[in-house]
Design a protein around this motif. Structure first.
Motif, mmCIF file in Angstrom:
data_model
loop_
_atom_site.group_PDB
_atom_site.id
_atom_site.type_symbol
_atom_site.label_atom_id
_atom_site.label_comp_id
_atom_site.label_asym_id
_atom_site.label_seq_id
_atom_site.Cartn_x
_atom_site.Cartn_y
_atom_site.Cartn_z
ATOM 1 N N PHE A 186 64.742 33.931 23.901
ATOM 2 C CA PHE A 186 64.008 35.177 23.706
ATOM 3 C C PHE A 186 64.924 36.384 23.884
ATOM 4 O O PHE A 186 64.812 37.372 23.156
ATOM 5 C CB PHE A 186 62.828 35.238 24.679
ATOM 6 C CG PHE A 186 62.040 36.510 24.601
ATOM 7 C CD1 PHE A 186 61.158 36.734 23.556
ATOM 8 C CD2 PHE A 186 62.183 37.493 25.574
ATOM 9 C CE1 PHE A 186 60.429 37.917 23.472
ATOM 10 C CE2 PHE A 186 61.471 38.665 25.502
ATOM 11 C CZ PHE A 186 60.581 38.881 24.444
ATOM 12 N N ARG A 187 65.817 36.308 24.869
ATOM 13 C CA ARG A 187 66.749 37.405 25.079
ATOM 14 C C ARG A 187 67.673 37.588 23.875
ATOM 15 O O ARG A 187 67.992 38.701 23.466
ATOM 16 C CB ARG A 187 67.575 37.153 26.337
ATOM 17 C CG ARG A 187 66.779 37.281 27.635
ATOM 18 C CD ARG A 187 67.631 36.919 28.832
ATOM 19 N NE ARG A 187 66.864 37.043 30.091
ATOM 20 C CZ ARG A 187 67.345 36.702 31.286
ATOM 21 N NH1 ARG A 187 68.597 36.216 31.382
ATOM 22 N NH2 ARG A 187 66.601 36.847 32.345
ATOM 23 N N GLU A 188 68.102 36.465 23.302
ATOM 24 C CA GLU A 188 68.947 36.561 22.107
ATOM 25 C C GLU A 188 68.192 37.219 20.954
ATOM 26 O O GLU A 188 68.731 38.064 20.238
ATOM 27 C CB GLU A 188 69.422 35.166 21.709
ATOM 28 C CG GLU A 188 70.366 34.522 22.712
ATOM 29 C CD GLU A 188 70.780 33.128 22.276
ATOM 30 O OE1 GLU A 188 70.328 32.701 21.181
ATOM 31 O OE2 GLU A 188 71.528 32.466 23.018
ATOM 32 N N ILE A 189 66.926 36.790 20.755
ATOM 33 C CA ILE A 189 66.120 37.376 19.675
ATOM 34 C C ILE A 189 65.894 38.863 19.920
ATOM 35 O O ILE A 189 65.967 39.684 18.988
ATOM 36 C CB ILE A 189 64.770 36.631 19.552
ATOM 37 C CG1 ILE A 189 65.006 35.183 19.133
ATOM 38 C CG2 ILE A 189 63.852 37.327 18.561
ATOM 39 C CD1 ILE A 189 63.751 34.336 19.093
ATOM 40 N N LEU A 190 65.626 39.221 21.180
ATOM 41 C CA LEU A 190 65.403 40.619 21.517
ATOM 42 C C LEU A 190 66.657 41.450 21.266
ATOM 43 O O LEU A 190 66.595 42.572 20.729
ATOM 44 C CB LEU A 190 64.952 40.751 22.970
ATOM 45 C CG LEU A 190 64.603 42.152 23.465
ATOM 46 C CD1 LEU A 190 63.453 42.726 22.626
ATOM 47 C CD2 LEU A 190 64.235 42.132 24.938
ATOM 48 N N GLY A 191 67.799 40.889 21.644
ATOM 49 C CA GLY A 191 69.037 41.610 21.399
ATOM 50 C C GLY A 191 69.302 41.786 19.915
ATOM 51 O O GLY A 191 69.719 42.871 19.469
ATOM 52 N N THR A 192 69.044 40.739 19.131
ATOM 53 C CA THR A 192 69.224 40.844 17.677
ATOM 54 C C THR A 192 68.265 41.864 17.078
ATOM 55 O O THR A 192 68.630 42.627 16.179
ATOM 56 C CB THR A 192 69.014 39.470 17.030
ATOM 57 O OG1 THR A 192 69.880 38.512 17.636
ATOM 58 C CG2 THR A 192 69.296 39.529 15.545
ATOM 59 N N THR A 193 67.051 41.882 17.599
ATOM 60 C CA THR A 193 66.055 42.831 17.089
ATOM 61 C C THR A 193 66.461 44.267 17.379
ATOM 62 O O THR A 193 66.307 45.163 16.535
ATOM 63 C CB THR A 193 64.677 42.536 17.700
ATOM 64 O OG1 THR A 193 64.311 41.177 17.418
ATOM 65 C CG2 THR A 193 63.617 43.462 17.130
ATOM 66 N N VAL A 194 66.982 44.491 18.569
ATOM 67 C CA VAL A 194 67.431 45.845 18.918
ATOM 68 C C VAL A 194 68.566 46.288 18.002
ATOM 69 O O VAL A 194 68.630 47.440 17.552
ATOM 70 C CB VAL A 194 67.848 45.896 20.402
ATOM 71 C CG1 VAL A 194 68.505 47.226 20.730
ATOM 72 C CG2 VAL A 194 66.633 45.662 21.301
#
Length: 447
Positions: free
Chosen positions: A119-127
């Motif tokens: 989830f952290r990876e996805i959140l970072g990619t989204t940002v």
């Protein structure tokens, strides 16, 4: 005999080959396996430890090596890491055997750790992609607004003579196409063009399924578009579709509503109207009615025809041009079938009333003139040969020409147009708020 010897020789050769192969398999090598410069146990443990430290989830694994046998203990997140560590350890040089004593972690926190990390990876990619996401959303919104604006500019299609339903359908296609262009641009910005093919495939499958599920609805809608464009009838027109008749009340996107002469509402699917023969009795204000009359075979048919025509010419509501006509249809066993035809103007004369009064007046005129309208009977004549010549000399009976219609009877005839259904139709149009794709009626219609 010779073939038998050949077969035995072939079987013997096959048996010898099998015995030789088995002896080769059972032979054991005489030489020993020599190990030269084999790595020490500490070197193997250090190498495997460095590898586990580099792999996420294997940092806490305990490693011990004795005489080339690796023993690993500890806990891992899942069975996949456990199997991967066994494979890696067995590939190291100098390893004889791997004893995997690892256990899977069953704690909730350990189970949630990979998901949290993902989830952290996805959140970072989204940002990181947030500017592109905002630009893609903006493109979809702009093209959607552009499609809505174009869908309200239907004056061009109106100028082409398209109906309201066809115009609305065309504007919906324009809006859909423009919005789809915005979605494609947004996917291109997000580098997700591969998703377009998947979406088109899914849309195709869904379209086929919906096409089969709502086939009748689509057929009726498209038929409504054609009917509203071709305008084969208007409000108040008296039409017949197959064996169903009535006055047109409204045309919707799904069906056509008729009001029968009994005052009932009749709904016919638009697809049935398109595919069935339809008669519009109102488009031509002139309409012809007809009826058949049977007269005796002994009558003068010329005088019968003249009497029927004169009777209709004196009747109110019958047009002088086209003039009434009387046709002789066929000669039966006991009667001659005669067809009487006359024209009326539906705007002033009611069709059913005129036909009813015409039948009544022709029968009255025939009764007054002594014209026999026999029933279908059979007669047997016994004729004496001696008196046959005398019988043949008798003249054929004639029809006396008498006034067809009495003046008092003419004055009592009412063939005026019946507006009962028209009034009910007007009341229905005022009270109902259902959509109507037909233009308003320009005047009173009759049946």
């Amino acid at each position: 005999m010779r073939q038998g010897f050949l077969l035995l020789a072939l079987l013997a050769m096959i048996g010898c080959n099998n015995v030789l192969a088995q002896q080769v398999e059972n032979e054991q090598p005489d030489t020993e396996i020599k190990v030269v410069d084999a790595p020490e146990d500490q070197a193997i443990a250090a190498r495997l430890g460095a590898i586990t430290d580099a792999i996420s989830g294997l940092e806490d694994v305990e490693i011990s090596v004795t005489a080339g046998v690796i023993t690993v203990k500890g806990q891992v997140a899942n069975a996949q890491l456990k199997d991967e560590l066994t494979t890696i350890a067995s590939r190291l040089e100098g390893v004889v055997h791997v004893q995997n004593q690892l256990q899977e972690q069953l704690a909730v926190s350990s189970r949630l750790a990979p998901a949290t990390e993902k989830f952290r990876e996805i959140l970072g990619t989204t940002v990181q992609m947030l500017p592109l996401l905002l630009l893609a959303v903006l493109a979809v919104l702009l093209f959607s607004l552009l499609g809505s604006w174009l869908s309200r500019r239907n004056s061009l299609l109106r100028k082409l003579g398209l109906s309201e339903l066809a115009t609305n359908l065309g504007m919906r296609f324009v809006r859909l196409i423009v919005t789809s262009i915005g979605i494609l641009i947004a996917l291109e910005l997000l580098d997700a063009t591969a998703l377009v093919s998947a979406m088109l495939g899914v849309a195709g499958v869904i379209g086929i399924a919906l096409g089969f599920a709502f086939r009748n609805i689509v057929e009726n809608y498209l038929a409504g578009v054609l009917l509203s464009t071709r305008n084969p009838f208007a409000i108040g027109d008296f039409i017949q579709v197959d064996d169903m008749t009535g006055k047109v009340v409204r045309l919707t996107s799904r069906d056509t509503v008729l009001m029968t002469l009994d005052g009932n509402h009749l709904r016919i699917p638009n697809s049935q109207i398109i595919t069935s023969p339809m008669t519009n009795f109102t488009r031509n204000p002139l309409r012809r009615f007809e009826f058949n009359v049977g007269v005796s075979v002994t009558l003068d048919l010329v005088r019968v025809r003249e009497l029927a025509i004169s009777t209709l010419q004196n009747m109110p509501g019958i047009l002088t041009e086209p003039r009434p006509r009387v046709l002789i249809l066929e000669l039966g066993d006991s009667a001659v079938s005669v067809r009487v035809l006359a024209w009326i103007d539906q705007r002033k004369t009611d069709f059913l009333k005129a036909r009813s009064e015409a039948i009544r007046l022709v029968k009255t005129a025939f009764d007054q003139a002594g014209i026999e309208m026999p029933e279908p009977i059979y007669r047997l004549h016994m004729v004496d040969m001696a008196s046959s010549d005398a019988d043949n000399s008798q003249p054929v009976s004639t029809v006396p020409m008498q006034p067809a219609v009495v003046n008092a009877d003419v004055e009592s005839i009412d063939v005026s147009a019946d507006t009962t259904i028209e009034q009910q139709l007007k009341d229905e149009l005022k009270q109902s708020a259902e959509e109507n794709l037909l233009p308003a009626a320009t005047g009173n219609k009759t049946d």
